[in-house]
Design an enzyme around this catalytic site. Sequence first.
Site, PDB file in Angstrom:
ATOM      1  N   SER A 132      -5.717  -1.219 -18.760  1.00  0.00           N
ATOM      2  CA  SER A 132      -4.396  -1.684 -18.321  1.00  0.00           C
ATOM      3  C   SER A 132      -4.227  -3.151 -18.706  1.00  0.00           C
ATOM      4  O   SER A 132      -4.940  -3.647 -19.587  1.00  0.00           O
ATOM      5  CB  SER A 132      -4.239  -1.462 -16.813  1.00  0.00           C
ATOM      6  OG  SER A 132      -2.896  -1.622 -16.434  1.00  0.00           O
ATOM      7  N   ASN A 133      -3.319  -3.848 -18.065  1.00  0.00           N
ATOM      8  CA  ASN A 133      -3.101  -5.262 -18.364  1.00  0.00           C
ATOM      9  C   ASN A 133      -2.656  -5.991 -17.092  1.00  0.00           C
ATOM     10  O   ASN A 133      -2.556  -5.381 -16.030  1.00  0.00           O
ATOM     11  CB  ASN A 133      -2.075  -5.417 -19.502  1.00  0.00           C
ATOM     12  CG  ASN A 133      -0.747  -4.789 -19.138  1.00  0.00           C
ATOM     13  OD1 ASN A 133      -0.077  -5.214 -18.212  1.00  0.00           O
ATOM     14  ND2 ASN A 133      -0.378  -3.722 -19.856  1.00  0.00           N
TER      15      ASN A 133
END
Length: 211
Positions: free
Chosen positions: A21-22
Amino acid sequence: MNILVTAGPTREHLDPIRFLSNRSTGKMGFAIAQAAAGRGHRVTLIAGPVALATPKGVTRIDVTSALDMLAAVERALPGCDALVMSAAVADWRPEQCAGTKLKKRGMNPALRLVPNPDILATVAPQKGGRVFVGFAAETGDPATEARRKLTAKSLDLIVANDVTASGAGFATDTNVVTLFAPGTAPQPLPLMPKLEVAQVIVQWIEAHWVF
Ligand code: C5P
């Protein structure tokens, strides 16, 4: 107007408990949804996994992965006059997602990734008279990338920011952005609360929607 907003990160699972993810928190997209609803628009907010309350009057659809987000955008877009893609969509996903937790001893340390579809590029043929707004979060001066993405993604407006600038980027309640639109000079905005940046973007959309 009917305004479709995406917000937050996507999660790209390799098994039921592990994902790529980020750092997106969804704050900018939720602020846009709140500002648009506050100005009387009907707002659909497609949110990746975030820890934020749904703004008043907004219809929220929760999604996990980029593929989920693409499907949700494709379903909602026909009834919408504008699309604001503020989500930080993961560019890659693991080639395979195991149905059960991968055991450490059985895991391959090299993770094979495949590219996710670009949501804006995928829905570009359905643009018609809709206003499409994208975001460009860069480390460093975003001008060159913003101009490139404006053209490559057939956008009416791109909201660019240097996520390393103080008061800008992820998890903050403020942002420092520059607006890029085709054929006009860049419009830099000062450090502002995300809700005020959102008001500027919503008013820009209202001014550029031809119905
Ligand atoms: O990731 P990138 O910097 O190219 O993102 C720029 C814009 O494109 C953002 O508005 C983002 O929401 C959108 N995007 C997308 N689909 C992707 C990646 C990004 O629509 N797979």
